[in-house]
Design an enzyme around this catalytic site. Sequence first.
Site, short mmCIF file in Angstrom:
data_model
loop_
_atom_site.label_atom_id
_atom_site.label_comp_id
_atom_site.label_asym_id
_atom_site.label_seq_id
_atom_site.Cartn_x
_atom_site.Cartn_y
_atom_site.Cartn_z
N ASN A 31 82.01 57.70 37.44
CA ASN A 31 83.16 57.44 36.57
C ASN A 31 84.50 57.65 37.28
OD1 ASN A 31 82.58 60.21 36.59
ND2 ASN A 31 83.54 60.55 34.61
N ASP A 66 77.46 69.31 36.36
CA ASP A 66 78.57 68.59 35.71
C ASP A 66 79.90 69.18 36.14
OD1 ASP A 66 79.87 66.68 34.21
OD2 ASP A 66 79.49 67.63 32.28
N ALA A 72 88.85 67.04 29.74
CA ALA A 72 87.53 67.65 29.58
C ALA A 72 86.83 67.82 30.92
CB ALA A 72 86.67 66.81 28.65
#
Lengths: 333, 333
Positions: free
Chosen positions: A40, A240, A256
């Site tokens: 991403n 993550d 985030a």
Amino acid sequence: MTLTLNSPCDMHLHLRDGAMLENVAPLSSAQFAAAVIMPNLLPPVCTTSEALDYQARIRAVCGESFLPLMSLFFGAHLTKDEIAAAKQAGIRLTKLYPQGVTTNSDKGVSAILCEQNLQIFEMLQDAGMILCIHSETNGFVLEREHSFLPIFVEIARNFPRLTIIMEHISDARSLKFVESFPNTFGTITLHHLLFTLDDLLGSALNPHLFCKPCVKLPRDMRALRRVAFSGNPKFCFGSDSAPHLRTHKECAQCGAGVFSAPVALPALAELFENHGALQSLSAFVCENAPRIYGFTPPQKVVRLRKARFDVAAEYGGVVSLFAGKSLSWILCD
Amino acid sequence: MTLTLNSPCDMHLHLRDGAMLENVAPLSSAQFAAAVIMPNLLPPVCTTSEALDYQARIRAVCGESFLPLMSLFFGAHLTKDEIAAAKQAGIRLTKLYPQGVTTNSDKGVSAILCEQNLQIFEMLQDAGMILCIHSETNGFVLEREHSFLPIFVEIARNFPRLTIIMEHISDARSLKFVESFPNTFGTITLHHLLFTLDDLLGSALNPHLFCKPCVKLPRDMRALRRVAFSGNPKFCFGSDSAPHLRTHKECAQCGAGVFSAPVALPALAELFENHGALQSLSAFVCENAPRIYGFTPPQKVVRLRKARFDVAAEYGGVVSLFAGKSLSWILCD
């Protein structure tokens, strides 16, 4: 005391690009033999050619002893030819983002079970690819993962030969679904094993613990700990870790992502040790992933010793988990 | 279109002191005839003498047309003599903070139902005082208000002639308890009527919506709206407007508090209008409080007109709800 890990893997990692890549990637390659690199970027990594270019930039920073397992951003661009090219280049992962659910997911999928996507799932299955899913809807924040389950189950049932990963599981109710299909597996982060909403907003609000999916209830954390601490073969570590500049966290519109790369293995060792589960750490960070994903990480022996690790206040403008605090395990040089 | 409100009251307000008091108090006194002033200064306002001094400082800023209803910080200093002195001085409110639950509550109560406190409750009841309670435990953040209910019920049952206010109700499950005792009532904030966890952390994390008790689930917001929009006589408006400098919100350790003073009545009017409940606004902000607390606010007619209200980006370094946005009602000069 020393802890030896054979080829630990981080199966969910954000490295970004450019200066940020150079800043954060070495922190992961120092600890892990391989990592799944999320696609991403802006714009996202969609094609084999883009993924190989990105992989080369990562290798230029991390060297050859670290294997960046590249993933392609899921979308209509995944034609049969593109999938064949990916396989040919050794790329077996694609990451599906529902549109708008997290950082840089604007180009994600809006109607996940539409006919076109079902055809792509079929092609991925036929090619032996792996489908990684950010499994959240756009519903109420505490129910997003749970309300995604019917979609997850629908894909798992209809494509039984497709390996499907539920990324960064945060909700206790997801676990039994991941366990109930032979072709579904899950990654679990460090922060979802360590924290609940109490840590994010129970005293002062801590933007550095803000992530998607958000940390949840004590019962969720306990359930995640149970599967991780037991070395359950359906689940493996995926940090993550997602770097944001301090200025993008300590502001009115905080992005985030939790940055855990600098502390991943020391913090896992401390957590597993504190819960009498050190014997399962190797399953969680070394053994489960190669079996689930069907790959062989580079040989890399990583040693931790029981000694005070003072975590830096910042890593190039990025605030890590445990910044300014200390952990009881440290990476051996 | 014009909306006329007769002596609206804000039954839960933080004005701080010094420069901050001068900055924020006029925003409330422009809209309200009276307000309950919270005593959690540093050090807290414990005695009648301190409360009268504080009241004088507020009056110096706001003038005589605004009634600051002073409250004493609850604690062992509330002797029979102190309570008598308070009554004598027209002070009828005391605010109980469980220790550590929110901003400046370090000197709060640790064992709420201890013998000493029961004696104080008895004296408060005999004196006709009103007990305002920050009704949260130190448990898991989403359950803090709910887990306080047994304590609230115990006090309500054992002191049936003591008027007890559950402040800033945030949890749907509290409402029926407040409704079930003749001597219990509740205040409801603007932000708990407007927001859920989705607004706080559903997309970007917004520190300006971080408060104690935290905003909760959609079902909680809906239940609070139901009682407010019906003009239910057990509940009245208390903004809990709490100013923090922007630098204390947009940081790594964000303080709890939503600053809503500049927009309180315009935002309430817009919300009630949008839900076809404008006819109940007067009960919620004007009529219920004087009956519940047994006081007569100064005569003050406050008019709002239907016109665009551009909310400032900052009020002296403090970021308000709707900062930089616009509302559809504005205070008439």
